[in-house]
Design an enzyme around this catalytic site. Structure first.
Site, mmCIF file in Angstrom:
data_model
loop_
_atom_site.group_PDB
_atom_site.id
_atom_site.type_symbol
_atom_site.label_atom_id
_atom_site.label_comp_id
_atom_site.label_asym_id
_atom_site.label_seq_id
_atom_site.Cartn_x
_atom_site.Cartn_y
_atom_site.Cartn_z
ATOM 1 N N LYS A 1 2.831 10.145 -1.113
ATOM 2 C CA LYS A 1 1.924 10.662 -0.074
ATOM 3 C C LYS A 1 2.569 11.694 0.854
ATOM 4 O O LYS A 1 2.184 11.811 2.025
ATOM 5 C CB LYS A 1 1.345 9.494 0.724
ATOM 6 C CG LYS A 1 0.376 8.636 -0.111
ATOM 7 C CD LYS A 1 -0.477 7.767 0.771
ATOM 8 C CE LYS A 1 -1.853 7.590 0.200
ATOM 9 N NZ LYS A 1 -2.737 6.770 1.009
ATOM 10 N N GLN B 1 2.362 -6.310 -2.893
ATOM 11 C CA GLN B 1 2.662 -6.299 -1.448
ATOM 12 C C GLN B 1 3.949 -5.493 -1.206
ATOM 13 O O GLN B 1 4.166 -4.519 -1.901
ATOM 14 C CB GLN B 1 2.764 -7.720 -0.873
ATOM 15 C CG GLN B 1 1.436 -8.475 -0.803
ATOM 16 C CD GLN B 1 1.042 -9.107 -2.122
ATOM 17 O OE1 GLN B 1 1.822 -9.797 -2.743
ATOM 18 N NE2 GLN B 1 -0.167 -8.886 -2.555
ATOM 19 N N GLY C 1 1.628 2.879 -2.669
ATOM 20 C CA GLY C 1 1.295 3.675 -3.854
ATOM 21 C C GLY C 1 1.965 3.117 -5.096
ATOM 22 O O GLY C 1 2.245 3.859 -6.043
ATOM 23 N N LYS C 2 2.194 1.808 -5.094
ATOM 24 C CA LYS C 2 2.863 1.186 -6.253
ATOM 25 C C LYS C 2 2.027 1.312 -7.517
ATOM 26 O O LYS C 2 2.573 1.467 -8.595
ATOM 27 C CB LYS C 2 3.130 -0.299 -5.988
ATOM 28 C CG LYS C 2 4.208 -0.546 -4.952
ATOM 29 C CD LYS C 2 4.488 -2.018 -4.807
ATOM 30 C CE LYS C 2 3.296 -2.795 -4.310
ATOM 31 N NZ LYS C 2 2.828 -2.448 -2.952
ATOM 32 N N GLY C 3 0.686 1.237 -7.349
ATOM 33 C CA GLY C 3 -0.190 1.333 -8.521
ATOM 34 C C GLY C 3 0.028 2.649 -9.244
ATOM 35 O O GLY C 3 0.254 2.680 -10.454
ATOM 36 N N LYS C 4 0.015 3.731 -8.496
ATOM 37 C CA LYS C 4 0.212 5.048 -9.116
ATOM 38 C C LYS C 4 1.595 5.156 -9.756
ATOM 39 O O LYS C 4 1.738 5.624 -10.878
ATOM 40 C CB LYS C 4 0.039 6.169 -8.068
ATOM 41 C CG LYS C 4 0.494 7.494 -8.648
ATOM 42 C CD LYS C 4 0.372 8.705 -7.787
ATOM 43 C CE LYS C 4 1.232 9.787 -8.436
ATOM 44 N NZ LYS C 4 1.035 11.116 -7.916
ATOM 45 N N THR D 1 2.850 -12.348 3.753
ATOM 46 C CA THR D 1 2.130 -13.051 2.698
ATOM 47 C C THR D 1 2.943 -14.294 2.323
ATOM 48 O O THR D 1 4.009 -14.537 2.899
ATOM 49 C CB THR D 1 1.845 -12.123 1.491
ATOM 50 O OG1 THR D 1 0.919 -12.796 0.616
ATOM 51 C CG2 THR D 1 3.113 -11.759 0.728
ATOM 52 N N ASP E 1 2.171 14.778 0.626
ATOM 53 C CA ASP E 1 1.146 15.801 0.869
ATOM 54 C C ASP E 1 0.272 15.447 2.076
ATOM 55 O O ASP E 1 -0.277 16.339 2.729
ATOM 56 C CB ASP E 1 0.266 15.966 -0.377
ATOM 57 C CG ASP E 1 -0.294 14.631 -0.859
ATOM 58 O OD1 ASP E 1 0.523 13.739 -1.174
ATOM 59 O OD2 ASP E 1 -1.528 14.473 -0.888
ATOM 60 N N THR F 1 -8.458 -3.915 -1.207
ATOM 61 C CA THR F 1 -8.923 -5.290 -1.392
ATOM 62 C C THR F 1 -9.962 -5.689 -0.347
ATOM 63 O O THR F 1 -10.955 -6.329 -0.662
ATOM 64 C CB THR F 1 -7.715 -6.255 -1.334
ATOM 65 O OG1 THR F 1 -6.792 -5.842 -2.336
ATOM 66 C CG2 THR F 1 -8.126 -7.687 -1.609
ATOM 67 N N ASP G 1 0.813 -1.229 0.000
ATOM 68 C CA ASP G 1 0.000 0.000 0.000
ATOM 69 C C ASP G 1 0.841 1.271 0.000
ATOM 70 O O ASP G 1 0.425 2.303 0.529
ATOM 71 C CB ASP G 1 -0.971 0.028 1.213
ATOM 72 C CG ASP G 1 -1.765 -1.245 1.338
ATOM 73 O OD1 ASP G 1 -2.304 -1.688 0.311
ATOM 74 O OD2 ASP G 1 -1.813 -1.816 2.443
ATOM 75 N N GLY H 1 -3.911 -4.764 -4.182
ATOM 76 C CA GLY H 1 -4.914 -3.786 -4.581
ATOM 77 C C GLY H 1 -4.185 -2.554 -5.068
ATOM 78 O O GLY H 1 -3.573 -1.850 -4.286
ATOM 79 N N HIS H 2 -4.185 -2.350 -6.368
ATOM 80 C CA HIS H 2 -3.455 -1.216 -6.926
ATOM 81 C C HIS H 2 -4.449 -0.212 -7.502
ATOM 82 O O HIS H 2 -5.207 -0.526 -8.410
ATOM 83 C CB HIS H 2 -2.468 -1.705 -8.003
ATOM 84 C CG HIS H 2 -1.341 -2.529 -7.431
ATOM 85 N ND1 HIS H 2 -0.449 -3.218 -8.201
ATOM 86 C CD2 HIS H 2 -0.973 -2.749 -6.149
ATOM 87 C CE1 HIS H 2 0.423 -3.836 -7.415
ATOM 88 N NE2 HIS H 2 0.122 -3.569 -6.167
ATOM 89 N N GLY I 1 0.378 13.984 -4.684
ATOM 90 C CA GLY I 1 -1.077 13.950 -4.899
ATOM 91 C C GLY I 1 -1.450 12.643 -5.558
ATOM 92 O O GLY I 1 -0.586 11.891 -5.991
HETATM 93 P P1 IMP Z 1 -2.463 -12.888 2.416
HETATM 94 O O1 IMP Z 1 -1.510 -12.370 1.402
HETATM 95 O O2 IMP Z 1 -3.911 -12.723 2.005
HETATM 96 O O3 IMP Z 1 -2.151 -14.293 2.827
HETATM 97 O O4 IMP Z 1 -2.328 -12.002 3.750
HETATM 98 C C1 IMP Z 1 -1.166 -12.029 4.563
HETATM 99 C C2 IMP Z 1 -0.849 -10.643 5.113
HETATM 100 O O5 IMP Z 1 -0.423 -9.801 4.057
HETATM 101 C C3 IMP Z 1 -2.041 -9.930 5.759
HETATM 102 O O6 IMP Z 1 -1.569 -9.154 6.848
HETATM 103 C C4 IMP Z 1 -2.538 -9.024 4.662
HETATM 104 O O7 IMP Z 1 -3.226 -7.897 5.166
HETATM 105 C C5 IMP Z 1 -1.234 -8.627 4.001
HETATM 106 N N1 IMP Z 1 -1.365 -8.257 2.582
HETATM 107 C C6 IMP Z 1 -1.520 -9.087 1.539
HETATM 108 N N2 IMP Z 1 -1.559 -8.398 0.393
HETATM 109 C C7 IMP Z 1 -1.409 -7.118 0.707
HETATM 110 C C8 IMP Z 1 -1.328 -5.917 -0.071
HETATM 111 O O8 IMP Z 1 -1.390 -5.912 -1.306
HETATM 112 N N3 IMP Z 1 -1.165 -4.758 0.629
HETATM 113 C C9 IMP Z 1 -1.051 -4.753 1.983
HETATM 114 N N4 IMP Z 1 -1.110 -5.839 2.736
HETATM 115 C C10 IMP Z 1 -1.285 -7.015 2.117
#
Ligand code: IMP
Length: 429
Positions: free
Chosen positions: A330, A223, A15-18, A238, A332, A299, A13, A40-41, A420
């Site tokens: 981020k 991630q 900001g890799k998507g941006k 993960t 800002d 996500t 999280d 989630g990007h 931004g």
């Molecule tokens: P999993 O990847 O669903 O097995 O989750 C394992 C851990 O990684 C959990 O704490 C999730 O919240 C975190 N996590 C998995 N994918 C992301 C991501 O894209 N961004 C932030 N945290 C993630």
């Protein structure tokens, strides 16, 4: 370019998507190489917002080839949904390619993810529930079904008949039930083969050929370094390697194929799910960062925990990924915070610790040792583009000092500064 990796330097999280989308303007290929739809990007193109989980972030750019590499685990439901969403907005996904070696997330992976989390009880990881751990476990245990299998009905049936009895036994043990018969599952998988077969190919050949022909390739990490299965805060991680080394195995390229490794670093720290977080702020500043930064998961919608920047993490990420540059995002969000703290070491049981430890119990006892810096004054939203046009020197002096502080400790230059959400609200130094 020609080849650059964009990697999360913290707990995801960042900001890799941006940043990937920004860099994709120069890329011919965007390649995902690990993770699945746990990612989630978010990408903003003008007023349009795209929330991508499985499709590479170059999908919203015309003429870019978007590759889902062999190291990714593919959630077919997510894939179908995202393709439909992108197409319904008048964009084409013709440039999509999926590795024939990529494993597929099946219903039993989702069921087992939930069951295992329930059994862990209070010691849960806080997974996204997308079946990531069980799917990667099956891949390593040689009990996975791969994209290429969908195109070979005989092979698919054979694989299913080898794997399914084992999975049914495991599910029985963990008290979950698959609401699908062998025939229904087979039919579902064959239908995916028919729908997505045109995208399935040997993506390692594709990527290496592109590099041989001087094309620009962007490797898009999902991630972040602190969620890496080996180097993150195990077991609160993960199930894939998120560091740059995973590009070789997850995309099928040699180690000399990556020219630049960009770490995406949020100006403060966030994390979703359980696990140690030494600089976490359970106070008004933490709440402010969460509110102003819109820190809620793309996500799962979960609120992200927020805290100060941690230079032990910055150094850890720089070393493990061999970072050659940072994109700091981020900044800002931190406008108008009068004094900013930065963790430079931890006190653990009375000892000063300078490198991020591997033992999570030690991390839980870590008390950050902070240095304080002056914050900077904010600006009106309509002034952002004026600052962008003015370039790096137009940024507030204290913000430049903050960036300098990060650069000094990590020995990595901050080359992209994001102030931004929009694609254009970015300074390249
Ligand atoms: P999993 O990847 O669903 O097995 O989750 C394992 C851990 O990684 C959990 O704490 C999730 O919240 C975190 N996590 C998995 N994918 C992301 C991501 O894209 N961004 C932030 N945290 C993630």
């Amino acid at each position: 370019m020609p080849s650059i990796a964009v990697i999360g330097a913290q707990w995801g999280d960042e900001g890799k998507g941006k940043i990937t989308d920004y860099e994709a303007g120069r890329a011919d290929l965007v390649v995902r190489y690990q993770g699945g739809s746990n990612a989630g990007h978010t990408i903003m193109v003008g007023e349009e917002v795209f929330a991508l989980h499985i499709l590479p972030s170059g999908i919203v750019r015309e003429g870019v080839i978007n590759v889902i590499g062999n190291g990714v685990i593919v959630d077919m439901i997510s894939l179908g949904r995202e393709i439909a969403d992108v197409e319904s907005r008048g964009r084409s996904v013709d440039g999509l390619r999926i590795s024939d070696r990529a494993n597929i997330i099946l219903n039993w992976h989702r069921l087992l993810d939930g069951a295992e989390e329930r059994l862990r009880g209070k010691k849960g990881v806080g997974t996204t529930g997308k079946g990531i751990g069980p799917c990667y476990s099956d891949k390593i245990a040689r009990s996975g079904i791969r994209m290429g299998d969908l195109l070979d009905p005989e092979l698919l049936e054979e694989r299913l008949d080898t794997i399914m009895p084992m999975k049914l036994k495991t599910m029985e043990m963990l008290d979950v039930r698959l609401a699908q018969s062998r025939e229904e599952l087979l039919e579902e998988l064959l239908s995916y083969g028919k729908m997505y077969g045109k995208y399935i190919t040997d993506t390692s050949v594709l990527i290496n050929d592109a590099l041989d022909n001087g094309k620009n390739v962007l490797f898009e990490g999902a991630q972040g370094t602190m969620l890496d299965i080996d180097h993150g805060t195990y077991p609160f991680v993960t199930s894939s390697n998120c560091v740059a080394g995973a590009i070789c195995t997850g995309a099928g390229v040699g180690p000399k194929r990556v020219d630049e490794v960009m770490g995406v670093l949020k100006a403060y720290t966030t994390r979703v799910g359980a696990g140690p977080f030494p600089t976490e702020l359970n106070d008004a500043t933490g709440e402010l960062l969460q509110k102003v930064g819109g820190e809620f998961g793309v996500t799962t919608g979960r609120a992200r925990r927020c805290g100060w920047l941690d230079l032990l993490i910055v150094e850890h990420a720089a070393r493990l990924n061999g970072l050659t540059q940072f994109a700091v995002t981020k900044l800002d969000v931190m406008n108008d915070i009068k004094r900013i703290k930065v963790a430079v070491a931890y006190d653990i049981d009375g000892k000063r610790v300078e490198h991020f430890p591997g033992n999570f119990r030690m991390l839980e006892r870590a008390v950050p040792i902070y240095e304080e810096l002056d914050g900077w004054k904010g600006w009106k939203p309509e002034e952002t583009m004026e600052i962008v046009r003015g370039g790096y020197d137009a940024l507030p002096k204290e913000m430049r000092e903050y960036l300098g502080y990060i650069e000094k400790r990590s020995k990595v230059p901050a080359k992209i500064i994001s102030i931004g959400k929009g694609r254009e609200e970015t300074i390249r130094r």
